[in-house]
Write a protein that holds these residues in place. Structure first.
Motif, PDB file in Angstrom:
ATOM      1  N   UNK A 183       0.871  -1.179   0.000  1.00  0.00           N
ATOM      2  CA  UNK A 183       0.000   0.000   0.000  1.00  0.00           C
ATOM      3  C   UNK A 183       0.902   1.220   0.000  1.00  0.00           C
ATOM      4  N   UNK A 184       0.981   1.936  -1.137  1.00  0.00           N
ATOM      5  CA  UNK A 184       1.933   3.054  -1.227  1.00  0.00           C
ATOM      6  C   UNK A 184       1.667   4.147  -0.199  1.00  0.00           C
ATOM      7  N   UNK A 185       0.400   4.295   0.209  1.00  0.00           N
ATOM      8  CA  UNK A 185       0.094   5.378   1.143  1.00  0.00           C
ATOM      9  C   UNK A 185       0.709   5.161   2.521  1.00  0.00           C
ATOM     10  N   UNK A 186       1.118   3.881   2.815  1.00  0.00           N
ATOM     11  CA  UNK A 186       1.698   3.613   4.122  1.00  0.00           C
ATOM     12  C   UNK A 186       3.044   4.304   4.319  1.00  0.00           C
ATOM     13  N   UNK A 187       3.683   4.619   3.207  1.00  0.00           N
ATOM     14  CA  UNK A 187       4.994   5.252   3.293  1.00  0.00           C
ATOM     15  C   UNK A 187       4.914   6.768   3.242  1.00  0.00           C
ATOM     16  N   UNK A 188       3.698   7.330   3.052  1.00  0.00           N
ATOM     17  CA  UNK A 188       3.584   8.779   2.959  1.00  0.00           C
ATOM     18  C   UNK A 188       3.747   9.426   4.322  1.00  0.00           C
ATOM     19  N   UNK A 189       4.508  10.508   4.344  1.00  0.00           N
ATOM     20  CA  UNK A 189       4.714  11.196   5.628  1.00  0.00           C
ATOM     21  C   UNK A 189       3.444  11.892   6.112  1.00  0.00           C
ATOM     22  N   UNK A 190       2.664  12.382   5.155  1.00  0.00           N
ATOM     23  CA  UNK A 190       1.426  13.101   5.516  1.00  0.00           C
ATOM     24  C   UNK A 190       0.164  12.293   5.167  1.00  0.00           C
ATOM     25  N   UNK A 191       0.274  10.978   5.102  1.00  0.00           N
ATOM     26  CA  UNK A 191      -0.878  10.128   4.743  1.00  0.00           C
ATOM     27  C   UNK A 191      -1.985  10.170   5.812  1.00  0.00           C
ATOM     28  N   UNK A 192      -1.588  10.146   7.064  1.00  0.00           N
ATOM     29  CA  UNK A 192      -2.608  10.130   8.126  1.00  0.00           C
ATOM     30  C   UNK A 192      -3.430  11.419   8.142  1.00  0.00           C
ATOM     31  N   UNK A 193      -2.812  12.638   8.185  1.00  0.00           N
ATOM     32  CA  UNK A 193      -3.635  13.854   8.152  1.00  0.00           C
ATOM     33  C   UNK A 193      -4.426  14.000   6.852  1.00  0.00           C
ATOM     34  N   UNK A 194      -3.833  13.460   5.726  1.00  0.00           N
ATOM     35  CA  UNK A 194      -4.599  13.527   4.476  1.00  0.00           C
ATOM     36  C   UNK A 194      -5.895  12.703   4.573  1.00  0.00           C
TER      37      UNK A 194
END
Length: 329
Positions: free
Chosen positions: A296-307
């Motif tokens: 899941x590419x979003x797991x590596x995003x730094x701002x995935x949770x607030x997004x």
């Protein structure tokens, strides 16, 4: 109890009443003999005095008109249903038999309708009633009709008060106070009273029609009194029409109250529907990003949770604004 009513010897223009014991003879010239919860001995005493037969309680409750309204040995037998205990929540009807003879009027009853008390107060006054059997039964029927009119007027006032309570107040406040349930319960009580009044007036009208067809009217020169049955019949018919009007008004009030209850329930269902629709997009986003797949590419995003949080808020606000734009809220 055996009650007798004689002409007042001092004035001669009113009736006086007293109770009679089982050992006393019925005085000659008694205009009205009232049997209240009579015993077998009291029935026998009246039968011997007037040469008539007193019907039993079971016979008085017979539904066949030929069994409750008839003429026998020159005496007219008439049974009517009179509204009783009208000041209680659920009034009832009491069977009252009128036996009209040339000598006296006999009434047989096993309850105490308010109309009898009203009439007793009336005849105790000078000029309250002509001291003749026909005048007594006419006065009794008039009191019964007047009492029925008072009961209907009281029911009408209470219906108006209940209507104002429901229709003039805010629906939410009315619902929270339980007014709808109270009004629906009272509507049932009022309809019971109205049906009792209508049934009573139908039986009284039948008695009046029988009297007008079978009672031999004395001349004024002979008796000084001529009963006016037709006037009483018109009064009874007017009360029946008024009872029908109040009943239709009550039916409208019941339908309107049930309609308001339905509207309040629809508001609650609509609120639940809106909440479900508003929470649907955030739930979908939370479900997607709550999956635990490894790729899941979003797991590596730094701002995935607030997004993800921002997307849930935005997609919750958008349906709400759409409902407001459509004026569904």
């Amino acid at each position: 109890m055996l009650l007798i009513h004689n002409i007042c010897p001092e004035t001669g223009d009113r009736l006086i009443h007293r109770s009679l014991t089982i050992d006393e003879d019925i005085p000659a010239g008694s205009v009205w003999i009232d049997l209240l919860n009579p015993t077998a001995g009291e029935d026998k005493k009246v039968e011997t005095h007037l040469g008539i037969s007193i019907p039993t309680r079971e016979e008085m409750h017979d539904l066949e008109p030929s069994e409750i309204i008839y003429t026998e040995n020159g005496a007219h037998y008439m049974t009517a249903r009179v509204i009783c205990h009208s000041d209680t929540v659920v009034p009832r009807l009491a069977d009252v038999t009128f036996i009209l003879t040339e000598k006296a009027l006999v009434t047989v009853r096993y309850d105490e309708p308010g109309a009898f008390g009203i009439f007793l107060n009336r005849i105790a006054k000078p000029g309250g009633c002509s001291p003749q059997p026909a005048a007594v039964i006419e006065g009794l029927i008039e009191s019964i009709v007047d009492r029925a009119a008072e009961v209907l007027r009281g029911v009408g006032d209470r219906i108006d008060e209940a209507s104002r309570r429901v229709f003039e107040g805010k629906s939410s406040a009315v619902e929270q106070n339980g007014a709808y349930q109270s009004v629906i319960r009272k509507i049932g009580q009022y309809e019971h009273i109205i049906s009792n009044v209508r049934e009573s007036m139908v039986s009284v009208e039948r008695v009046l029609l029988f009297l007008s067809a079978n009672f031999k009217r004395p001349t004024k020169a002979a008796s000084g009194f001529t009963p006016e049955w037709r006037t009483s019949v018109r009064d009874v018919q007017a009360i029946e029409e008024h009872a029908t009007f109040i009943s239709s008004k009550l039916s409208f009030m019941l339908q309107a109250t049930l309609g308001l209850v339905g509207l309040e329930q629809n508001k609650i269902i609509k609120l639940f529907s809106v909440v479900a629709v508003v929470l649907m997009p955030p739930t979908l986003i939370a479900s997607i990003y709550g999956m635990n797949f490894k790729a899941m590419p979003e797991l590596e995003w730094a701002h995935g949770y607030p997004m993800a949080l921002a997307m849930m808020v935005v997609f919750a606000i958008l349906p709400y604004l759409f409902f407001r734009w459509k004026k569904w809220l």
